[in-house]
Design a protein around this motif. Sequence first.
Motif, short mmCIF file in Angstrom:
data_model
loop_
_atom_site.label_atom_id
_atom_site.label_comp_id
_atom_site.label_asym_id
_atom_site.label_seq_id
_atom_site.Cartn_x
_atom_site.Cartn_y
_atom_site.Cartn_z
N THR A 105 -86.74 8.03 -36.89
CA THR A 105 -86.20 6.31 -35.95
C THR A 105 -85.37 5.48 -36.84
N PRO A 106 -84.29 4.64 -36.45
CA PRO A 106 -83.88 4.31 -36.62
C PRO A 106 -84.43 2.83 -37.22
N ASN A 107 -83.79 1.65 -37.93
CA ASN A 107 -84.28 0.49 -38.36
C ASN A 107 -84.27 -0.31 -36.77
N GLY A 108 -85.26 -0.85 -36.61
CA GLY A 108 -85.45 -1.52 -35.30
C GLY A 108 -85.41 -1.53 -34.08
N GLY A 109 -85.77 0.94 -34.37
CA GLY A 109 -86.34 1.09 -33.60
C GLY A 109 -87.34 1.36 -33.23
N LEU A 110 -87.68 2.49 -32.11
CA LEU A 110 -88.74 2.84 -32.00
C LEU A 110 -88.95 4.26 -31.22
N ASP A 138 -94.53 8.90 -38.86
CA ASP A 138 -94.82 10.28 -39.43
C ASP A 138 -93.71 11.53 -40.38
N GLU A 139 -94.10 11.93 -41.06
CA GLU A 139 -92.86 12.86 -41.54
C GLU A 139 -91.74 12.74 -41.08
N ARG A 140 -91.65 13.53 -40.22
CA ARG A 140 -90.01 13.94 -39.35
C ARG A 140 -89.62 12.92 -38.70
N LEU A 141 -90.62 12.39 -38.42
CA LEU A 141 -89.98 11.12 -37.61
C LEU A 141 -89.70 9.41 -37.89
N GLY A 142 -90.59 9.56 -38.73
CA GLY A 142 -90.03 8.08 -39.38
C GLY A 142 -91.02 7.40 -39.06
N ALA A 143 -91.52 5.65 -39.17
CA ALA A 143 -91.78 5.11 -38.51
C ALA A 143 -91.35 3.71 -37.82
N PRO A 144 -91.88 3.66 -36.52
CA PRO A 144 -92.43 3.65 -36.15
C PRO A 144 -93.00 4.49 -35.32
N THR A 145 -93.88 5.18 -35.30
CA THR A 145 -94.18 6.56 -34.20
C THR A 145 -94.99 5.45 -33.11
#
Length: 915
Positions: free
Chosen positions: A371-376, A408-415
């Motif tokens: 997930t990019p910074n500031g994204g969802l 999530d380890e693959r998608l990052g945060a926040p998910t």
Amino acid sequence: MRTLSRLAAAGLALALAQGPLASSALSPAFAQTSAGQGTGFSMTPPIPSYGGSENPPAPANPPAASVPMTPPAASGLAGGSAPVVTAPALPPLSPAPAPSSSSSWDTAPPATTAQAPAAPVEEPALTTPVAPAAPAPAPSSAPSAAPFQMVPGQPAPVVNLVPAAEATPAAPRRPDRFIVPQRRMIFAGEIASRAWVFQATQEEANRQASFLLSYLSAVVVMPETSRIRVSINGQSVIERPIASSQEPSHFEVPIPRGTLRAGANLVRIDVVQRHRTDCAVTATYELWTEINNEGTGISFTGGRPPLSGGLDNLASIGFDQNGVTPIRVVTPGPIEGGGSARVLRVVQGLAVRGQFPNPSVSVAEGQIGPTPNGGLTVVVGTASELPRLMASMPNEARLRPITSLIEDERLGAPTLVISGPTPTDVDRAIDRLNAISIAQTDAVNTAPYFAPNAPLFSSARSVRLADLGVATQEFSGRRFRVEFQIALPADFYAQAYGHARLSLDAAFTAAVRPGSHVDVYVNEQIASNLPITKSGGGLFQNEPMQIPLRNFRPGVNRVWLEIVLDTESDARCLPGATLPAENRFVLFDSTEFSIGNFARIGRLPDLAAFSANSFPYNLDDNPLAVVLARQDSSTLSAAGTLMSRLALSNGAPLPIDAAPASATLGNRNAIFVGGIDHVSSSVLDQVGVAESARSNWVVSASGDDVPNSGSEEYDNVLERFRKRQAGEDPALAPVPPSSENTPEIYQRWRDNVQGRTNVYGLLEGFEGWLERTFSINFASFRIQEGRTFYEPPPRTSVLMAQGTSPSGSSAWTLVAGRTPEALATAMTRFTSESVWNRVGGQAVAYQVASGEIDRRDIRSFRFILTQPLSFANFRMIAANWLSINIVPYALMLIIAGTILGIATALLLRRLGRPT
């Protein structure tokens, strides 16, 4: 005599052996005497590592090392030379370092951590910088010596120079959280401010954080008197002089604990700017400061806390460096069937709950990156489908419907995971997400990008400037400007009659000359003017300024008050005249803005009402048909961005049907989204778009995705200045191709060829006089126009048009692009606040490359009842309609006069006496 010499040498050796202790006890005056006639300047650059490694801490801007010129002693010391005895360094006058205009970060320590000097030092009368003291070298250390020797007959000391390492400026730090809610934020003029609200979690409020500020300013801004200040929740965080015309400056200051709060946080930026040399009012338009989004925000110790938990934390997601919140929706497979409906429902609920200033939706099938910074990132699917989409799925998804924020380890945060055991459970989780509605009966929520919220004038109402975020302000410059926002309902129908009123409370001094004036602008157009004709000072107390309602539109309206002050001192502009002087004007927050009762009835088509609150699709609970021209991810992404903006404007998600039956579309409200080549001819005909738009609509040579801020004058001024500094001639620069459309070029050539002396020129002059005096033109005298079709300019990025359905009972709206991919990219800019609030008329064509909107006015429409048709409302509706339709109004007057004359003649013949 020999005995006295030995005693003196022994005493000097004992004093020098005490090292820094002895030197720290010396007063500044004694240090200057023992250092050779009080030399206060340096003849050599500072030498690294010279004089030991235990020097006292230097100020933020250390002075050059003072080189003493005393002859060394001839005996007894390591290295064969005497150490230099100087006064200790003076502590900095302020615990915060002086601001720097360099590109490196300037870190200011907190006010409570100022380091006191080791020993009290009396400040000398002279301001000459004094070098720090050098302690005595240890016997095992390398020999040290004075930089040069002036005693004849003695060998010069050997100095081991240590080459200084080349200082490479560190790359500017990037914030962990960006806070500027738009792509570009520019503060223009002598005084400007902006406030908005961002949400923070409890973990963010508890963690130690720093505020990062980066900005770029105009060359003509005087740094000595220009300031920029940032405050959070009313507490000042940073205040610096404005001095950064070549490259963005970067500052970092710690945020005091307790400043950030869990929930809403108010950020305010205030800017005061003065011109270097010019006192004219026109020179104030050259003053600007632009916030560098990539370097402005909040940095947390240890990084930003990951977002997790329930739906309440969605508002804390924020946005990226462009003020955009990227929402990536991950689906387990093709979007055909019910997949597109789920996506469109999900993004609406996210937009309303998160209150994102500018959401941008992209749909992906299968695996994607972090997930990019500031994204969802949103994962939608059943529990059995989640393992293919993410690294670790929540165990609760196998048991019940869930809507959870995880890392999530693959998608990052926040998910955000929206799942359940079955597809029905997934729909229930989406229903839980969409179970939200924000009431907009008293105000429209604009706080995420402009605070306070815009008050909604649904009927007669009066609001003080204090309630609009404008405080009492005194001013000593030349052009004073404040801005606020108000909102009008979607069924606002008073474009041709009526006035708003600004009751002005202000005062000006005797220095202000007649010829100064007060102006009111509405939506970037001047709407009212109040000249100052009195000399010797004056007081405005409840001074009325009438603002025609034709300047307003449904939805959010920007209003700003501008005061232009003319003085004798500015006309002479003596040296130092641009510096702040005595205040010459004051605006009181008791000034009131009011609107009386106005007509309320909806119109179709009307894109201004559509952008205000999704009118007329919000009038009933029937599902809105969303028709995708193609079932692909690009078209669905564009539709998702559009629907998220509509839900945000409406304050609640709209019920939708993403797979409507073709047989029922003629009687339903519908929105069509897709590339122009995939839109049917019947849809183009209903919304009034020419069929030739398919072939004439070409992709811009420079690319449709080339951004332009609409504020290029700031960049052009800076670029021309840099070219002049480099010795280049700006006149030799290549001229970019004209962005004018064919009608504009035709009009320009017709004006040049025909001139203003023939009949056409006289008629156009007369029409211009009618429009300036009575706000009417020749088109107002037409009884009924034949139907014409709109053809967008060839460089259009997004086309939006509205019309009625074939049955005439419902609304159809088309949103099209040249291709589905180009439409998905341009929709992010089209739905931004700065563009969305300019949408209106029957059709608009938006160009990303230039930021311009080509608008087609409403030619014919039908009314939609939204309020009870009372006598007062009907009278105001009739007054507005007759003011627009002049010929029917004149015919009605003629008919009424004729009937009155005939009736009078009949009565006189029957009741009167012949003479």
